[in-house]
Design an enzyme around this catalytic site. Structure first.
Site, PDB file in Angstrom:
ATOM      1  N   LYS A 174      22.562 -42.237  29.951  1.00  0.00           N
ATOM      2  CA  LYS A 174      23.464 -41.479  29.079  1.00  0.00           C
ATOM      3  C   LYS A 174      23.042 -40.017  29.119  1.00  0.00           C
ATOM      4  CE  LYS A 174      24.018 -41.005  24.117  1.00  0.00           C
ATOM      5  NZ  LYS A 174      23.957 -41.800  22.884  1.00  0.00           N
TER       6      LYS A 174
HETATM    7  C1  5RP Z   1      19.969 -39.239  20.634  1.00  0.00           C
HETATM    8  C2  5RP Z   1      21.155 -40.113  20.649  1.00  0.00           C
HETATM    9  C3  5RP Z   1      22.219 -39.692  19.794  1.00  0.00           C
HETATM   10  O1  5RP Z   1      22.113 -40.392  18.586  1.00  0.00           O
HETATM   11  C4  5RP Z   1      23.577 -39.960  20.423  1.00  0.00           C
HETATM   12  O2  5RP Z   1      23.613 -39.399  21.697  1.00  0.00           O
HETATM   13  C5  5RP Z   1      24.566 -39.295  19.611  1.00  0.00           C
HETATM   14  O3  5RP Z   1      25.818 -39.386  20.194  1.00  0.00           O
HETATM   15  P1  5RP Z   1      26.742 -38.119  19.976  1.00  0.00           P
HETATM   16  O4  5RP Z   1      26.022 -36.997  20.651  1.00  0.00           O
HETATM   17  O5  5RP Z   1      28.043 -38.489  20.629  1.00  0.00           O
HETATM   18  O6  5RP Z   1      26.876 -37.930  18.468  1.00  0.00           O
HETATM   19  O7  5RP Z   1      21.233 -41.137  21.295  1.00  0.00           O
HETATM   20  O8  5RP Z   1      19.977 -38.457  21.783  1.00  0.00           O
END
Ligand code: 5RP
Length: 270
Positions: A174
């Site tokens: 991710k």
């Molecule tokens: C930490 C994480 C975040 O909680 C996640 O990426 C948050 O998602 P978004 O940026 O879409 O709010 O995993 O890096």
């Protein structure tokens, strides 16, 4: 990849489209009661039917998500932490056992790496250790390329972080969208999902989603841009339309506005 690991990963990245809309709700592990997740259970419940997978911490999963209601929603549980917004963000470690992940019947575990961060080495070795455990039990590992305070989110940095994650054995990664995003996905040999990042206007978030998919992402793992939207249920459906139907951002935004207006009328009749 053995049968079990493939089976679990296919619960998240749907075989019919090869895509996924993951709902990230793990923010509290370092942000505390962030906007929109003050009552996590109340936020998550209406969104569950539309999420291909949910990414919570084990604490929120156990305390706030009804196991029966979530029986059809694959879970990718946050397995790293130990830091906070008022400390050194890269100071993370593994914070749950694979045994507990199996007990929770999850379909994946997630761990953040901080390439270039003060504790880069520990987070990268932790990823390798978690992958060893994941291989042992058939559990996919999602590497989250967190970006420390002083690190840029450009293609050079994110392709470095994503490739290192894949080289260490992460089953999917991710990361954030960036200019020349196809350089990031094109040099990462495992599937890439896009983090939504800070809340932006719904149409802009849908444009970002579309660009990420066109740039080679298999989907999103989005949090704030869904649960902080004016109508989160409408927003996750619009994101699904972009990810699974290749709907244009403009049409998806029209869909968002239509569902939002319909929901408003329904609430008015209650
Ligand atoms: C930490 C994480 C975040 O909680 C996640 O990426 C948050 O998602 P978004 O940026 O879409 O709010 O995993 O890096």
């Amino acid at each position: 990849m053995d049968w079990g690991l493939k089976n679990r990963l296919s619960r998240v990245i749907k075989p019919d489209t090869g895509r996924c809309v993951m709902l990230a709700v793990d923010h509290g592990y370092f942000l505390g009661p962030t906007t929109g997740l003050e009552d996590a259970g109340k936020t998550i419940a209406p969104l569950l039917p539309y999420a291909d997978a949910l990414m919570p911490t084990r604490g929120v999963l156990r305390a706030c998500v009804d196991p029966a209601q979530a029986q059809g929603t694959p879970i990718v549980v946050r397995a790293s932490g130990g830091n906070s917004i008022i400390g050194e963000l890269s100071d993370e470690d593994i914070t749950m056992s694979m045994e507990d992940a199996l007990r929770l019947n999850v379909s994946g575990v997630a761990l953040s790496i901080y390439v270039g961060g003060e504790y880069q080495h520990r987070t990268l070795v932790n990823l390798a250790r978690l992958v060893d455990e994941g291989q042992r039990y058939g559990m996919p590992v999602l590497a989250v390329t967190a970006v420390g305070k002083d690190l840029g989110k450009d293609a050079r940095y994110l392709s470095l972080a994503c490739r290192i994650a894949a080289e260490l054995g992460a089953h999917f990664v991710k990361t954030y969208y960036c200019k020349d995003f196809e350089r990031v996905t094109g040099t990462c040999p495992v599937p890439v999902v896009m983090a939504g990042g800070k809340k932006i206007p719904e149409l802009d978030a849908l444009k970002l989603t579309s660009k990420a998919i066109k740039g080679g992402a298999v989907g999103v793992d989005m949090g704030r841009n869904i649960f902080q939207a004016d109508d989160p249920v409408a927003m996750i459906q619009a994101v699904r339309a972009v990810v699974h139907q290749n709907m244009s951002p403009k049409k998806a935004h029209d869909l968002y506005r239509g569902i939002k207006a319909s929901n408003k009328r329904k609430r008015g009749r209650k």
